[in-house]
Design a protein around this motif. Structure first.
Motif, short mmCIF file in Angstrom:
data_model
loop_
_atom_site.label_atom_id
_atom_site.label_comp_id
_atom_site.label_asym_id
_atom_site.label_seq_id
_atom_site.Cartn_x
_atom_site.Cartn_y
_atom_site.Cartn_z
N VAL A 60 0.55 -0.97 -0.08
CA VAL A 60 -0.71 -0.29 -0.07
C VAL A 60 0.97 1.56 0.12
CG1 VAL A 60 -2.21 -1.45 0.98
CG2 VAL A 60 -0.27 -0.10 2.75
N LEU A 61 2.02 1.10 -0.12
CA LEU A 61 3.06 1.97 -0.25
C LEU A 61 3.35 1.73 -2.00
CD1 LEU A 61 4.36 1.82 3.51
CD2 LEU A 61 2.57 3.13 2.69
N THR A 62 4.66 3.47 -1.58
CA THR A 62 5.05 3.24 -3.61
C THR A 62 6.63 2.83 -3.22
OG1 THR A 62 5.84 5.32 -3.07
CG2 THR A 62 3.65 5.69 -4.70
N MET A 63 7.30 3.47 -1.69
CA MET A 63 8.32 2.57 -1.84
C MET A 63 8.26 1.08 -1.60
SD MET A 63 9.08 3.74 2.54
CE MET A 63 8.07 3.95 3.54
N THR B 75 5.16 0.88 9.35
CA THR B 75 4.46 2.12 7.78
C THR B 75 2.91 1.07 8.00
OG1 THR B 75 6.84 3.00 7.65
CG2 THR B 75 4.45 4.25 6.79
N SER C 262 -0.62 2.38 9.97
CA SER C 262 -1.54 3.44 9.06
C SER C 262 -3.01 2.45 9.44
CB SER C 262 -1.66 3.24 6.97
OG SER C 262 -2.77 3.39 6.63
N PRO D 69 -5.53 0.91 5.03
CA PRO D 69 -5.20 1.76 3.64
C PRO D 69 -5.36 1.70 2.19
CG PRO D 69 -3.50 0.09 4.99
CD PRO D 69 -5.26 0.03 6.27
N LEU D 70 -5.43 2.34 1.80
CA LEU D 70 -5.73 2.18 0.25
C LEU D 70 -4.83 1.34 -0.99
CD1 LEU D 70 -7.19 5.78 -0.63
CD2 LEU D 70 -8.19 3.92 0.36
N PRO D 71 -5.34 -0.03 -1.54
CA PRO D 71 -4.46 -0.13 -1.49
C PRO D 71 -3.89 0.17 -3.14
CG PRO D 71 -6.52 -1.24 -2.13
CD PRO D 71 -6.69 -0.15 -0.99
N ILE D 72 -3.25 0.12 -3.59
CA ILE D 72 -2.43 0.15 -4.70
C ILE D 72 -2.68 -0.91 -6.20
CG2 ILE D 72 -0.40 0.96 -6.53
CD1 ILE D 72 0.74 1.96 -3.65
N PRO D 73 -3.50 -0.64 -7.64
CA PRO D 73 -3.57 -1.36 -8.12
C PRO D 73 -2.14 -1.96 -9.19
CG PRO D 73 -4.40 0.98 -9.04
CD PRO D 73 -3.55 1.44 -7.79
N ALA E 129 -1.71 7.03 3.51
CA ALA E 129 -1.58 5.42 3.06
C ALA E 129 -3.15 5.37 2.72
CB ALA E 129 -1.10 4.33 3.41
N ASN F 93 -0.57 7.23 -0.74
CA ASN F 93 0.20 5.50 -0.69
C ASN F 93 2.07 6.65 -0.97
OD1 ASN F 93 -2.76 4.52 -2.64
ND2 ASN F 93 -1.93 3.91 -0.77
#
Lengths: 228, 228, 228, 228
Positions: free
Chosen positions: B126-129, B197, B201, B207-211, D118, D171
Motif C-alpha cells: 500500500v506504499l509506493t516505496m 508504516t 496505517s 490503507p488504500l491498495p495500489i492497483p 496510505a 500512498n
C-alpha cells in the motif's frame, strides 16, 4: 571504617570486581531504553561471601561509577558504600535468600513489559525467540506494596513455577533473574523486546500460538544443545 | 592450521575484504534498531570459492571485529575462525546452495516485521516505496524449527514465488536476500520500515491498495529504468 | 545597560548560576525525546529576587548557552538578555506569582502526554510509579488560548486541586512544576513515561486500578519516608 | 566544463553557500528519524539564478558532503555535479516553477505522516501547535506515479487550497515547502510530530476539535504577531 573490614582479601577483591561489573551493566538499561531518569537497578551476589552489590538510590545513570555502587548483606542491610541502597534492595535480597542458584537480579519499569503488568496479563509465547529464552509465557506476579517482603515473595513464588527468568509484577514492572548480573540484564532486555513485539502483533489480530511440544524443543535446544 | 590453507591467495584476499565488509554491515542492524543484544546476522558469499563469511554466535555488536567473523562452506561447516558460527548458519547456507544469484543474506527479529510474522499475515503493498523495493506484498514463510533444513527450505520456496527480497518466517522473523550483503541489509532495513508504516496505517483504518498495474510500473522503473 | 543593574551582587551571582543550570537542563528535553525543533522550555525562579530565568524564543537546542538564557520579572517582562523570552513566558510568570512554593516550571509537547490532552482525558493511576510520583491521576487543564493569563490560570487552578506536579492542558500539552527546575524536568520526563505506558496498556484492554488507600500509602512513603 | 560556466560569480558564490546549507540540512532528516537508508531529500532555490540545489540519488546520509550536492535548472535538468539528481527532482522543479514564493522543498517517507497518506486521510487540527504551524488540517494530495509532472502538479494543486506547508501524497508520503530549505525542513519535522501525536490520541478515542475561530487566532498570532 566499613562493614567490609570483617571480610578477607578475596572478598575485597571480588567487591572491587563486581562494583565495576555492576556499574558497567547499568549502562545497558538506558542503552536499550529500559529506564528513564534514575529508575531501574542491577545487582550481583558475591561468590566469596553472603553479600551483593547494587545501585545506590536516586543517582542518575550519568553519575554512576564503581565507587558509588553499594554492598549489602542478604537481609538488605548496607555493609559498604557512601549512599543508601536502591529502594528495591529488599526485593533483591529476598530473591538471593530464597533462590540459591540466582546470582543476578534486575528491575526496570520498561514500557511494554509494564503495560502487560498493568493489565495483569501474561505475555503469550508466540515467538520462537520467546520459546528459546523464556520457555513459555512470561508470568504475572501479585500486586505487592514496597516496604516489607511482599515484592520479593511474589517474585520468588511466581518464578518457581515457571521456566521464565522474568516476572511481571502487577501494576509495577518486570524483575528478571540469572546466573549472574549479565544474564539478568539480558533477560531484562529480552522481556521488553518480546513484550513489545507481541503487543504490536496483537494490535491487529491474534498471533498464532506455538504448539507446546515445539516450545519445549526450542527451549531445550537453546538452553542445552546450543550451550547456553 | 585453518581450513583456508587449501585455498589460493585470491581467496585469502577476498576473505579479508569480506570479513571487513560483513563486520561493518553488522553495525547497520543496531543503528536502524533491527536487533537487540546479539540477535541478527549478516553473511556474504565469496566470488572466488564456495564459502561465505558470517557472524559468530553469541557475540555482542560492540565486540564484532573483522577477525571475529567466521568462514563456512556451503554446508554450513566452519572453515576458518576462532568461534562457532551463528546458530542461523544452516539457513544461510541452504539459501546459497539453492539460489545461485543470491550472494548476501540477513536475518533479524526486527519488531514490526516479526509482529506480522507472528500473525502469519503478509504485509500488503500500500506504499509506493513498497512497490519500488518489494514489487508487491511481503510474503509469509512456513513455521519451521531450527536444527535441520526446514528454515532454509521455507525461505527459498517462499522467495522463489515472489519478487520480494524479504520473507517473514512465521512466529520467527524476517530473512532478506540480495546480490550482496549490502543489498540484503538494505532489504532488512526497508522491510522493517514498511512493516512499521503499514502497521501504523492499519491501526486507524484500511490503507488504500495500489492497483497491480501501478505496482508493476513502479517496480519496473525502480529496478530497471532507475538503474538499481 | 541591563535591567539587572538595579540588583545587588548576590542576584548577579545567582543569575549566572541559574543561567548555567537552566541551559543545562534544557538538554534533558531532547535527550528524553520530549521536544522537537525549538519547542519546550524550562525556567527557574531566583531565591534572591522576584525574577526567573527562561529559554529565549525560537532558539534550537544546539544553540542554547547560559548566555542566551533570558531573565524576566514575575510579570514576564524581559529584564536581562539579548533575545525575546519564550512565547510561554506569561504562563511561567503566572505560576510563579500564584504558587510561592514553586520555583521551577517546564512546558513540553511530549507526544503521549499531548495525546491524552487532545482527548481531555486524565491519565488514570494504574502504575505504582504513578502513585509514587503523582499521587493519583494526572489531571486535565482547560482549553486556553495564548496571549493573556488564561493558560497560567488554567495551570494553577488545576494543580491546586491535585497532588500531581503535572497538568495536561487540553489540545495543548503538559506543564509541570517543582521546588526547582530539576524537579520540574523530572516531572516532565515522568509524565511522558507514564502517559506512554498507560496508553500502551490500554490499547489491549483495561489496566487494573490501584485501590486509593494503596495509592496514598505509596505516595506518602515516596514523598516522606523515602525522603524526596 | 560545467553548466555553471554560463553564470556569473555571484551565482557561483551562492551555489557554494547553498550546497553547504542543503548538505547540512539533510542531517536533520535522520536526526529527527524522518528517513531510513537513502530516502528523503531537501532542496533550495537560488536567489541569483533559476537554479536549485538538491541531494544526489542513492547516496547515504553518512556520505553527503557539500560537493556531492547537485545543481539543477527549473526543468530539473542537471547543471552541475558529479552524480544524478534525486529521483524526486522533477517534483521539486515543478513546485519551484509554479510557486514563486517557495524557495525550499523537502520530501520524506516519515512513518506517521505516510501512515495517514496510505489511508488518504487528512490529519485533523486538534493540537494548538498544529493551528500555529499548519493553520488547519494537513491535506491529502492525489495518488500519482513518478515519471512525469503528476506528483508536482498534485503537490501544487493541493497546497494552493490550504494554509498548510505540508501535503501528504496518497500512498506515498509528505512533501513540505517553505520560504527557504530550513523552513521546509522544520515543516517536515513538525508534520511527522503532529501526525504521530494525533495518531496516538485517536488510538484510544476521538480527540476534541479546536473551533475554527480559535485555529484562525492561533495561526494569525503565530505567523504575524509572533513574528514568524
Amino acid at each position: 571504617m566499613t562493614g567490609l573490614d570483617a571480610f578477607g582479601p578475596e572478598v575485597h577483591e571480588e567487591v572491587a570486581r563486581v562494583r565495576e561489573l555492576v556499574s558497567r551493566l547499568h549502562a545497558e538499561l538506558p542503552r536499550w531504553e529500559l529506564v528513564v531518569w534514575t529508575a531501574g537497578n542491577v545487582s550481583q551476589r558475591l561468590s566469596t561471601a553472603d553479600l551483593f552489590v547494587i545501585k545506590p538510590s536516586g543517582v542518575t545513570y550519568d553519575e554512576l561509577t564503581p565507587e558509588s555502587m553499594v554492598v549489602c548483606d542478604l537481609d538488605g542491610t548496607l555493609v559498604d558504600g557512601d549512599r543508601s541502597p536502591s529502594s528495591d534492595t529488599a526485593a533483591h535480597a529476598y530473591v538471593y535468600r530464597h533462590m540459591p542458584e540466582v546470582n543476578g537480579v534486575v528491575h526496570t519499569h520498561s514500557t511494554y513489559a509494564t503495560a502487560w503488568a498493568a493489565r495483569a496479563e501474561p505475555v503469550p509465547c508466540v515467538l520462537t525467540m520467546m520459546a528459546d529464552e523464556f520457555g513459555g509465557d512470561i508470568p504475572i506476579g501479585p500486586f505487592a506494596l514496597i516496604g516489607d517482603d511482599s515484592i520479593g515473595r511474589g517474585i520468588v513464588e511466581t518464578l518457581r513455577e515457571s521456566r521464565s527468568p522474568a516476572v511481571l509484577m502487577q501494576n509495577h514492572g518486570p524483575f528478571t533473574i540469572g546466573k549472574d548480573a549479565k544474564a539478568a540484564v539480558k533477560a531484562a532486555v529480552m522481556v521488553e523486546e518480546v513484550a513489545r513485539t507481541v503487543h504490536i502483533s496483537r494490535q491487529l489480530g491474534d498471533p498464532l500460538p506455538i504448539p507446546q511440544e515445539d516450545v519445549d524443543r526450542l527451549y531445550d535446544r537453546y538452553q542445552n544443545v546450543y550451550g547456553r
